[in-house]
Design an enzyme around this catalytic site. Structure first.
Site, PDB file in Angstrom:
ATOM      1  N   GLY B 153      11.037   1.419  -7.823  1.00  0.00           N
ATOM      2  CA  GLY B 153       9.730   0.892  -8.162  1.00  0.00           C
ATOM      3  C   GLY B 153       9.673  -0.616  -8.044  1.00  0.00           C
ATOM      4  O   GLY B 153      10.469  -1.215  -7.348  1.00  0.00           O
ATOM      5  N   ASP B 192      16.201  -0.958  -7.508  1.00  0.00           N
ATOM      6  CA  ASP B 192      17.392  -0.309  -6.963  1.00  0.00           C
ATOM      7  C   ASP B 192      17.687  -0.694  -5.521  1.00  0.00           C
ATOM      8  O   ASP B 192      18.816  -0.602  -5.066  1.00  0.00           O
ATOM      9  CB  ASP B 192      17.282   1.211  -7.099  1.00  0.00           C
ATOM     10  CG  ASP B 192      16.110   1.752  -6.304  1.00  0.00           C
ATOM     11  OD1 ASP B 192      15.326   0.951  -5.794  1.00  0.00           O
ATOM     12  OD2 ASP B 192      15.997   2.981  -6.200  1.00  0.00           O
ATOM     13  N   GLY B 220      13.906   7.758   0.957  1.00  0.00           N
ATOM     14  CA  GLY B 220      13.155   6.686   1.597  1.00  0.00           C
ATOM     15  C   GLY B 220      14.108   5.739   2.306  1.00  0.00           C
ATOM     16  O   GLY B 220      15.301   5.981   2.367  1.00  0.00           O
ATOM     17  N   GLU B 241      10.417  -4.314   1.378  1.00  0.00           N
ATOM     18  CA  GLU B 241       9.913  -2.974   1.644  1.00  0.00           C
ATOM     19  C   GLU B 241      10.065  -2.616   3.120  1.00  0.00           C
ATOM     20  O   GLU B 241       9.088  -2.394   3.825  1.00  0.00           O
ATOM     21  CB  GLU B 241       8.446  -2.873   1.216  1.00  0.00           C
ATOM     22  CG  GLU B 241       8.240  -2.989  -0.264  1.00  0.00           C
ATOM     23  CD  GLU B 241       8.741  -1.756  -1.015  1.00  0.00           C
ATOM     24  OE1 GLU B 241       9.079  -0.747  -0.366  1.00  0.00           O
ATOM     25  OE2 GLU B 241       8.810  -1.816  -2.249  1.00  0.00           O
ATOM     26  N   HIS B 244       8.359   0.448   4.565  1.00  0.00           N
ATOM     27  CA  HIS B 244       6.921   0.472   4.793  1.00  0.00           C
ATOM     28  C   HIS B 244       6.479  -0.589   5.788  1.00  0.00           C
ATOM     29  O   HIS B 244       5.303  -0.956   5.862  1.00  0.00           O
ATOM     30  CB  HIS B 244       6.171   0.380   3.466  1.00  0.00           C
ATOM     31  CG  HIS B 244       6.493   1.541   2.581  1.00  0.00           C
ATOM     32  ND1 HIS B 244       5.968   2.792   2.773  1.00  0.00           N
ATOM     33  CD2 HIS B 244       7.365   1.652   1.554  1.00  0.00           C
ATOM     34  CE1 HIS B 244       6.484   3.623   1.878  1.00  0.00           C
ATOM     35  NE2 HIS B 244       7.336   2.966   1.133  1.00  0.00           N
ATOM     36  N   CYS B 254       2.030   8.101   5.919  1.00  0.00           N
ATOM     37  CA  CYS B 254       3.184   7.918   5.043  1.00  0.00           C
ATOM     38  C   CYS B 254       2.806   8.375   3.639  1.00  0.00           C
ATOM     39  O   CYS B 254       1.629   8.415   3.296  1.00  0.00           O
ATOM     40  CB  CYS B 254       3.568   6.444   5.031  1.00  0.00           C
ATOM     41  SG  CYS B 254       4.903   6.026   3.908  1.00  0.00           S
ATOM     42  N   CYS B 256       3.016   6.719   1.170  1.00  0.00           N
ATOM     43  CA  CYS B 256       2.428   5.597   0.441  1.00  0.00           C
ATOM     44  C   CYS B 256       0.926   5.519   0.699  1.00  0.00           C
ATOM     45  O   CYS B 256       0.244   4.693   0.112  1.00  0.00           O
ATOM     46  CB  CYS B 256       3.087   4.277   0.837  1.00  0.00           C
ATOM     47  SG  CYS B 256       2.552   3.614   2.423  1.00  0.00           S
ATOM     48  N   CYS B 261       4.032   3.680   8.875  1.00  0.00           N
ATOM     49  CA  CYS B 261       5.221   3.152   8.211  1.00  0.00           C
ATOM     50  C   CYS B 261       6.482   3.730   8.853  1.00  0.00           C
ATOM     51  O   CYS B 261       6.490   4.887   9.285  1.00  0.00           O
ATOM     52  CB  CYS B 261       5.248   3.536   6.737  1.00  0.00           C
ATOM     53  SG  CYS B 261       3.912   2.821   5.775  1.00  0.00           S
ATOM     54  N   GLU B 263       9.036   4.690   7.408  1.00  0.00           N
ATOM     55  CA  GLU B 263       9.432   5.842   6.609  1.00  0.00           C
ATOM     56  C   GLU B 263       8.765   7.120   7.090  1.00  0.00           C
ATOM     57  O   GLU B 263       9.362   8.200   7.024  1.00  0.00           O
ATOM     58  CB  GLU B 263       9.074   5.574   5.144  1.00  0.00           C
ATOM     59  CG  GLU B 263       9.797   6.476   4.188  1.00  0.00           C
ATOM     60  CD  GLU B 263       9.512   6.109   2.746  1.00  0.00           C
ATOM     61  OE1 GLU B 263       9.933   5.021   2.316  1.00  0.00           O
ATOM     62  OE2 GLU B 263       8.881   6.913   2.048  1.00  0.00           O
TER      63      GLU B 263
END
Lengths: 400, 400
Positions: B153, B192, B220, B241, B244, B254, B256, B261, B263
């Site tokens: 997050g 993280d 991800g 990021e 993304h 995505c 998101c 993206c 991802e």
DNA sequence: CCAATTTAATTTGCTTTTCGAATTTAAGTT
DNA sequence: AACTTAAATTCGAAAAGCAAATTAAATTGG
């Protein structure tokens, strides 16, 4: 001592602080640097003795009490040194001369032959340009304390080494050395992409921001990064190649030989190429004029031209968004001199970018457009040299 | 004094130096830090007195003369402190316990309910996990000097604030505070994505490199950057990021909510989605199993599966190339635990990336693949906490 | 107009920190 | 056992900075 001579360290720190904050009283210096008032008094006394700074009467302000002993502002002594900055472009050299406090003294532009030159030739042209510049201000080349030089290509700024440049006919030239030998003045070399960031850091928004990126658009797309108040150069010294960031897999052909580069969608030559190949526009005119034609056609509603221009905007927004997603800067500065690129600086493009960045509760980075003049690059080069001249001057101060 | 208490500063510097270089004699410390031998003796004496470091006999080496007084190696005293690190993922918490010198003591994994938890609930689960971890090593929670916590997050590491996390049911939680209240131990929170970079910096290739980026692939795509020997967090604290980053204008959807993206092309769910929607594969099995099916099909020559997997590789290479073009790092580390992503770490992908970066005379950055275990994240969290514990310990040293 | 007040800058004496040079220590070498 | 070598330590001196006290330069109030 651990950090070199410490006294020099605090002198340097205070000089920088004064340079950045402009006229500032001693008590504020103590406040902002965490150095005690006693030490500020003693260190600034050294700087005053060396004539690097000077006292100026402070004009009264309404927001501070008028009682008590009035503050005395300190500022950089403009006449302490002269600094020159210049940028070499394909057909000319732009130069500026500034004082130690960053104020403008003179500027100059001198043509050079197009195409690649030998290091000696280029150095000679630079010397001639600098002489003309100095003369404009009634000075001599030898009065200059440092020269910052911006060069396109791949430059190792720390060692004054030019791996490759479109201006030179050789690779791996120790051009810093060549130049300082020719000029007899200290020379500080850098990649031109960093110069605008340097100019912003020293004279522009760097005063209030410590993490930002600067995008420049001329013929190509350039970029400079300031992270933690410092210019970030990559480890191989080849600046940030934002223009050759890929925005499309196996996309349009770029002049670098690869495909899908951002530059291949937004640069002047890309716009013209597309519009002429697809639309019925026959554009045999020179590029700069052809670009205007395409942009005007887009404005007037020509569907082909419009598609081309719109896509350029979208690609640019996508590239910007990627930068923001990776760096999370406080601020993005779009710097350029040419009205030509207004379509990339448009609100719709910036809006598009905002929609493409990862959303969190905190606001997205600010985006500002700075339309600097042609001397922007040269001023950045001078700013770069200025830092070194400051440090050298501090180091050369004699002890009481 | 200018830089805070200086003695503390040189203690800190030497402790870090010892931690990083492993067993090292005093004379080398003096050499590398520029601190005089006299001062090294006196500062290391303080550290020895505080039992933060210890002397160990040096094994003789062939490359140094055996004459003269032999060098005495100094190393971090492992028993000085215990540090824990943990990472919260969707259905479990992984934890490690390490000594002050970074050596492994114990690890633990404990399940937590899936879905969002209240801050108090999550804190309680973490406390229970830590207790179990400490118990495994015959210790008590209160023996631990610091706990590093990695949370997915958007996290403001400096203030221990969680703007948003998939693990928490609220926004803008001062979770660092909540946790340290629950645990009674100092807590250091971070995003993280940064942890793996931290782990590499402290225990991995950071010993020899100061500018690198770390890419992680799980569900991800994550990324951490080390610039100038320091972890770089963006200004809004939302990590880099990379996942993304946009690789295709108006591309695949995505999770998101945006399009194009990276991802959305390389993540597990993306592979499965494509393969099932286009090919005749009906994949109603859970994702992790479905991914294996797709990958196996690709290997066996199924054309649809192959196209999907190949495109993922190309997109990944493009994203990587963009990073390299922007940052110009010395080194790119691809870190992951799952063999699932071998197709992204393949030589062809890396070769593809090399072809997409701007060429200069200097060699392209090195790319290494690190297949760390599951505890990688937790270890990074511990490394993060370790830095703080080091600093705290140095600050707490009493004067002679 | 002068004393009190307020605030900035400077001075004074002292502490902390570090360094260079000389010395000591712990080996190997002859 | 005496000599050589190189690391580590000791010791006296110097540098740099700070806190507290003092001085300086202005305003305010009677």
């Amino acid at each position: 001592m651990v950090f070199g001579h410490q006294k020099i360290e605090s002198r340097r720190l205070l000089l920088r602080e004064i340079a950045q904050r402009g006229p500032v009283p001693r008590i504020d210096l103590a406040e902002h640097t965490g150095i005690s008032r006693a030490t500020v008094t003693s260190v600034t006394a050294d700087l005053l003795r060396g004539r690097l700074i000077e006292e100026v009467p402070r004009e009264s302000r309404s927001d501070e009490s008028a009682r008590g002993r009035p503050r005395v502002d300190l500022k950089i002594a403009g006449d302490a040194h002269l600094i020159a900055g210049l940028k070499v472009s394909d057909r000319s050299i732009s130069l500026v001369l500034m004082r130690f406090d960053g104020t403008h003294v003179a500027d100059h532009e001198c043509p050079i032959p197009t195409g690649r030159l030998t290091p000696i030739d280029l150095a000679t042209h630079i010397r001639d340009g600098l002489r003309a510049l100095a003369e404009k201000a009634g000075h001599d080349l030898s009065d200059i304390s440092g020269v910052g030089v911006g060069l396109a290509g791949v430059v190792d700024a720390d060692h004054g080494l030019v791996y490759w440049s479109p201006s030179l006919d050789q690779r791996n030239v120790p051009f810093g050395e060549v130049l300082s030998d020719t000029l007899g003045v200290a020379v500080y070399l850098d990649n031109d992409a960093n110069l605008v960031a340097m100019a912003e850091l020293t004279f522009g928004l760097g005063k209030s921001h410590s993490d930002f990126i600067v995008i420049t658009i001329e013929s190509g797309v350039g970029m400079g990064m300031v992270l933690g108040g410092q210019l970030y150069r990559g480890t191989r010294g080849c600046g940030a190649e934002f223009g050759h960031t890929k925005v499309h897999l196996d996309g349009a052909l770029c002049r670098c030989g690869q495909r899908g580069c951002l530059e291949a969608y937004v640069a002047d030559y890309a716009l013209v190429r597309e519009a002429s190949s697809v639309g019925g526009m026959s554009l045999t005119t020179p590029t700069s004029q052809a670009v205007s034609t395409v942009l005007k056609a887009a404005k007037d509603g020509d569907p082909t031209a419009r598609t081309v221009v719109e896509r350029a905007g979208k690609m640019f927004a996508m590239g910007l968004a990627n930068l923001v997603n990776i760096f999370d800067p406080e601020l993005v500065i779009l710097a350029g001199e040419q009205m030509q690129f207004d379509h990339l600086y448009a609100d719709t493009v910036i809006e598009e970018m905002r929609k493409s960045i990862v959303e969190i509760d905190k606001p997205a980075p600010e985006v500002v457009v700075h339309k600097w003049g042609n001397l922007m690059w040269a001023q950045g080069a001078a700013a770069y040299a200025l830092e070194f001249v400051q440090d050298t001057a501090v180091g050369a101060l004699e002890d009481a």
